[in-house]
Scaffold this active site. Structure first.
Site, mmCIF file in Angstrom:
data_model
loop_
_atom_site.group_PDB
_atom_site.id
_atom_site.type_symbol
_atom_site.label_atom_id
_atom_site.label_comp_id
_atom_site.label_asym_id
_atom_site.label_seq_id
_atom_site.Cartn_x
_atom_site.Cartn_y
_atom_site.Cartn_z
ATOM 1 N N GLY A 110 0.780 -1.309 -0.627
ATOM 2 C CA GLY A 110 -0.167 -0.182 0.069
ATOM 3 C C GLY A 110 0.820 1.228 -0.073
ATOM 4 C CE1 TYR A 111 2.757 1.942 4.285
ATOM 5 C CE2 TYR A 111 5.345 1.192 4.521
ATOM 6 C CZ TYR A 111 4.041 1.189 4.813
ATOM 7 O OH TYR A 111 4.427 0.926 6.420
ATOM 8 C CD GLN A 112 5.376 5.483 -0.740
ATOM 9 O OE1 GLN A 112 5.585 4.863 -0.963
ATOM 10 N NE2 GLN A 112 4.584 6.639 0.046
ATOM 11 N N GLY A 154 1.728 0.800 -3.938
ATOM 12 C CA GLY A 154 3.486 -0.519 -4.946
ATOM 13 C C GLY A 154 4.540 0.347 -5.305
ATOM 14 C CE LYS A 202 4.419 -2.926 8.020
ATOM 15 N NZ LYS A 202 4.064 -0.846 8.258
#
Length: 207
Positions: free
Chosen positions: A4-6, A8, A32
């Site tokens: 979920g960060y940026q 992918g 995660k």
């Protein structure tokens, strides 16, 4: 990192860094996954199918064929279990993989994990790898100092601004100890945390 960060791209950057600057066998890679969306639930996608799709996407992003630690970013409340101890009891009974670590919010000025989670983890040999170990920079700067993040990080403000007055008492004590021992506030804050947990998650914005 996390899927979920940026969107992918964080996983992609990490994968590139591993290929260009490291040997995979020397690294411990953790990422995660997120819970199912309402659209997936409506479409009948099971939790197991969702996790398989998530890990396959993360492995593609990372350019790897395995990760060492796979972390559930947050609970899927549509799945009929809701506490860590119950999840592991179910896993033990049914032969499922059990949770071996938990990445909760824990630092010198936010110690809610000590009420129940820390004791459970100690009893069941579950590693604590807390995030926000420096309270989004608050535990690494002397009172009155500021930074762009302290001024602009709205999520951190949501977590910490309401308790700023009492937190400043602790932050001031960290600054006092750092000055006395001629080390940084970061070192004091992490030294304390390392007596409590397995490994804190620490972000860096510069060398």
């Amino acid at each position: 990192t996390a899927i979920g960060y940026q969107s992918g791209t964080s996983e992609q950057y990490l994968g590139r860094a591993l290929r260009d600057f490291a040997r995979r066998e020397d690294m411990v890679v953790a990422t995660k996954f997120l819970p199912r969306t309402q659209d997936e639930i409506a479409a009948g996608v099971t939790g197991q199918q969702h996790i398989e799709q998530m890990i396959n996407t993360s492995l593609k992003n990372l350019g790897l064929d395995y990760v060492d630690l796979y972390i559930y970013h947050m609970w899927d409340y549509e799945t009929p279990l809701y506490h860590l101890d119950k999840a592991n009891a179910l896993g033990e009974r049914e032969g499922f993989a059990k949770f071996i670590s938990v990445q909760g919010h824990y630092n010198l000025i936010f110690r809610e994990e000590e009420r129940e989670m820390a004791r459970l983890c100690a009893e069941d040999n579950i590693a604590m790898t807390p995030y926000s170990s420096l309270a989004s920079g608050r535990l690494s700067r002397h009172p009155g100092e500021t930074s762009r993040r302290l001024e602009e990080d709205s999520y951190a403000k949501l977590k910490y601004d309401a308790t700023e007055e009492q937190d400043n008492v602790i932050i001031g004590r960290v600054a006092e100890l750092a000055d006395r021992h001629r080390v940084t506030m970061t070192e004091i804050s992490l030294a304390w945390l390392l007596t409590k947990v397995t490994a804190p998650v620490v972000g860096a914005t510069r060398m």
